[in-house]
Design a protein around this motif. Structure first.
Motif, PDB file in Angstrom:
ATOM      1  N   UNK A 222       0.838  -1.188   0.000  1.00 55.44           N
ATOM      2  CA  UNK A 222       0.000   0.000   0.000  1.00 55.44           C
ATOM      3  C   UNK A 222       0.878   1.243   0.000  1.00 55.44           C
ATOM      4  N   UNK A 223       0.606   2.151  -0.935  1.00 57.95           N
ATOM      5  CA  UNK A 223       1.382   3.385  -1.033  1.00 57.95           C
ATOM      6  C   UNK A 223       0.763   4.479  -0.174  1.00 57.95           C
ATOM      7  N   UNK A 224       1.595   5.156   0.569  1.00 57.21           N
ATOM      8  CA  UNK A 224       1.189   6.385   1.230  1.00 57.21           C
ATOM      9  C   UNK A 224       0.101   6.149   2.287  1.00 57.21           C
ATOM     10  N   UNK A 225       0.006   7.074   3.198  1.00 52.62           N
ATOM     11  CA  UNK A 225      -1.036   7.044   4.219  1.00 52.62           C
ATOM     12  C   UNK A 225      -2.220   7.851   3.695  1.00 52.62           C
ATOM     13  N   UNK A 226      -2.810   7.340   2.613  1.00 57.09           N
ATOM     14  CA  UNK A 226      -3.815   8.085   1.855  1.00 57.09           C
ATOM     15  C   UNK A 226      -4.904   7.146   1.366  1.00 57.09           C
ATOM     16  N   UNK A 227      -6.149   7.597   1.430  1.00 56.66           N
ATOM     17  CA  UNK A 227      -7.265   6.876   0.812  1.00 56.66           C
ATOM     18  C   UNK A 227      -7.933   7.806  -0.195  1.00 56.66           C
ATOM     19  N   UNK A 228      -8.273   7.266  -1.354  1.00 53.17           N
ATOM     20  CA  UNK A 228      -8.982   8.032  -2.381  1.00 53.17           C
ATOM     21  C   UNK A 228     -10.467   7.690  -2.287  1.00 53.17           C
ATOM     22  N   UNK A 229     -11.303   8.696  -2.112  1.00 53.12           N
ATOM     23  CA  UNK A 229     -12.756   8.505  -2.046  1.00 53.12           C
ATOM     24  C   UNK A 229     -13.367   9.027  -3.338  1.00 53.12           C
ATOM     25  N   UNK A 230     -14.049   8.137  -4.063  1.00 55.38           N
ATOM     26  CA  UNK A 230     -14.661   8.474  -5.349  1.00 55.38           C
ATOM     27  C   UNK A 230     -16.158   8.740  -5.170  1.00 55.38           C
ATOM     28  N   UNK A 231     -16.643   9.821  -5.768  1.00 59.78           N
ATOM     29  CA  UNK A 231     -18.051  10.222  -5.655  1.00 59.78           C
ATOM     30  C   UNK A 231     -18.686  10.116  -7.049  1.00 59.78           C
ATOM     31  N   UNK A 232     -19.692   9.270  -7.172  1.00 57.48           N
ATOM     32  CA  UNK A 232     -20.244   8.910  -8.485  1.00 57.48           C
ATOM     33  C   UNK A 232     -21.127   9.999  -9.111  1.00 57.48           C
ATOM     34  N   UNK A 233     -21.432   9.866 -10.422  1.00 60.25           N
ATOM     35  CA  UNK A 233     -22.278  10.838 -11.124  1.00 60.25           C
ATOM     36  C   UNK A 233     -23.711  10.899 -10.581  1.00 60.25           C
ATOM     37  N   UNK A 234     -24.482  11.789 -11.171  1.00 58.88           N
ATOM     38  CA  UNK A 234     -25.820  12.185 -10.734  1.00 58.88           C
ATOM     39  C   UNK A 234     -26.757  11.001 -10.488  1.00 58.88           C
ATOM     40  N   UNK A 235     -27.176  10.848  -9.256  1.00 59.24           N
ATOM     41  CA  UNK A 235     -28.041   9.747  -8.861  1.00 59.24           C
ATOM     42  C   UNK A 235     -29.346   9.722  -9.652  1.00 59.24           C
ATOM     43  N   UNK A 236     -29.915  10.905  -9.890  1.00 62.91           N
ATOM     44  CA  UNK A 236     -31.226  11.015 -10.543  1.00 62.91           C
ATOM     45  C   UNK A 236     -31.185  10.471 -11.975  1.00 62.91           C
ATOM     46  N   UNK A 237     -30.017  10.515 -12.597  1.00 62.05           N
ATOM     47  CA  UNK A 237     -29.871  10.014 -13.971  1.00 62.05           C
ATOM     48  C   UNK A 237     -29.192   8.646 -14.015  1.00 62.05           C
ATOM     49  N   UNK A 238     -29.203   7.930 -12.904  1.00 59.91           N
ATOM     50  CA  UNK A 238     -28.662   6.574 -12.897  1.00 59.91           C
ATOM     51  C   UNK A 238     -27.226   6.451 -12.439  1.00 59.91           C
ATOM     52  N   UNK A 239     -26.660   7.519 -11.899  1.00 58.74           N
ATOM     53  CA  UNK A 239     -25.292   7.439 -11.385  1.00 58.74           C
ATOM     54  C   UNK A 239     -25.189   6.482 -10.212  1.00 58.74           C
ATOM     55  N   UNK A 240     -24.112   5.716 -10.161  1.00 56.75           N
ATOM     56  CA  UNK A 240     -23.909   4.743  -9.074  1.00 56.75           C
ATOM     57  C   UNK A 240     -22.419   4.428  -8.973  1.00 56.75           C
ATOM     58  N   UNK A 241     -22.051   3.774  -7.871  1.00 55.45           N
ATOM     59  CA  UNK A 241     -20.630   3.483  -7.663  1.00 55.45           C
ATOM     60  C   UNK A 241     -20.063   2.504  -8.683  1.00 55.45           C
ATOM     61  N   UNK A 242     -20.906   1.692  -9.289  1.00 58.87           N
ATOM     62  CA  UNK A 242     -20.416   0.729 -10.281  1.00 58.87           C
ATOM     63  C   UNK A 242     -19.739   1.426 -11.458  1.00 58.87           C
ATOM     64  N   UNK A 243     -20.148   2.668 -11.757  1.00 58.00           N
ATOM     65  CA  UNK A 243     -19.541   3.413 -12.858  1.00 58.00           C
ATOM     66  C   UNK A 243     -18.081   3.766 -12.583  1.00 58.00           C
ATOM     67  N   UNK A 244     -17.699   3.713 -11.304  1.00 56.71           N
ATOM     68  CA  UNK A 244     -16.334   4.073 -10.904  1.00 56.71           C
ATOM     69  C   UNK A 244     -15.483   2.856 -10.550  1.00 56.71           C
ATOM     70  N   UNK A 245     -16.022   1.692 -10.774  1.00 58.33           N
ATOM     71  CA  UNK A 245     -15.310   0.462 -10.400  1.00 58.33           C
ATOM     72  C   UNK A 245     -13.987   0.320 -11.137  1.00 58.33           C
ATOM     73  N   UNK A 246     -13.972   0.669 -12.418  1.00 55.69           N
ATOM     74  CA  UNK A 246     -12.737   0.550 -13.190  1.00 55.69           C
ATOM     75  C   UNK A 246     -11.649   1.479 -12.677  1.00 55.69           C
TER      76      UNK A 246
END
Length: 222
Positions: free
Chosen positions: A30-54
């Motif tokens: 594990x590199x660095x004492x860092x965590x990256x938090x990803x925030x997905x696109x617009x929920x109302x238009x179908x945004x979800x965390x699966x879009x950021x899986x890659x």
């Protein structure tokens, strides 16, 4: 995703919403004492965390612990999505708090995609441990500003380092609109323009590897 392990859990917000959350952990060092938090696109238009899986998997492959989550009202998460994304700021804050308490880190990079960018941007200065911010396709344009315009001030006035990544054919924000907004931004501000690429095209899996490289380069400069 053989180069990472994925743990799932529920994170509770200050107003009692439970968010379905995933932690992508590198199998190697594990590199660095860092965590990256990803925030997905617009929920109302179908945004979800699966879009950021890659992107999450790619970042884990680079050695960075990475978190994705479904905002309120999406997937297994409880609650209801809001139109303007202000309720979702609580979601970002709750996930970052969970990261600090459960992953034993004191540095977070917030990355927002599309409408997730203004939501994440509004949370940046509410979380002491956030050391930087990356926007992937921030909707700064006039029509998008009807929904998200009240988010702009928070990230533009934040002193924390910021990177804005955008396709030059983004239908929600022109390059001219982006530059005009960022002219008034405080602190360190950088931009990366992806030539000839549209808003939803950049969100697709074909550009995941490029987004990973851009984010990693930004981290190494912090």
């Amino acid at each position: 995703m053989s180069h990472c392990a994925v743990d799932s859990c529920a994170v509770e917000t200050s107003d009692g919403v439970k968010l379905y959350t995933k932690l992508f952990k590198p199998k190697e060092e594990i590199k660095d004492n860092l965590v990256i938090v990803l925030v997905h696109p617009y929920s109302v238009l179908g945004g979800c965390q699966a879009l950021l899986r890659g992107i999450a998997s790619g970042l884990a492959g680079e050695g960075y612990q990475t978190v994705t989550f479904d905002m309120r009202g999406v997937g297994r998460s409880t609650g209801r999505p809001s139109i303007t994304g202000f309720a979702e700021i609580k979601d970002v804050v709750a996930v970052c708090k969970w990261v600090c308490e459960n992953v034993s880190v004191d540095r977070i990079l917030l990355v927002g995609s599309s409408a997730g960018a203004p939501i994440a941007g509004s949370a940046v200065d509410q979380i002491e441990q956030v050391i930087g911010y990356v926007s992937l396709g921030y909707p700064f344009g006039m029509i998008a500003s009807i929904l998200f315009g009240r988010h702009h001030k928070a990230i533009l006035q934040s002193p924390k380092p910021k990177l804005f990544v955008m396709g030059t054919r983004d239908g929600f924000t022109s390059v001219k609109q982006l530059n005009k907004k960022l002219n008034s931004a405080a602190g360190r501000v950088e931009t990366v323009l992806i030539d000839g690429v549209g808003h939803f095209q950049m969100e697709g899996p074909d550009y995941d590897a490029q987004m990973v490289n851009v984010i990693v380069q930004f981290i190494t400069s912090l």
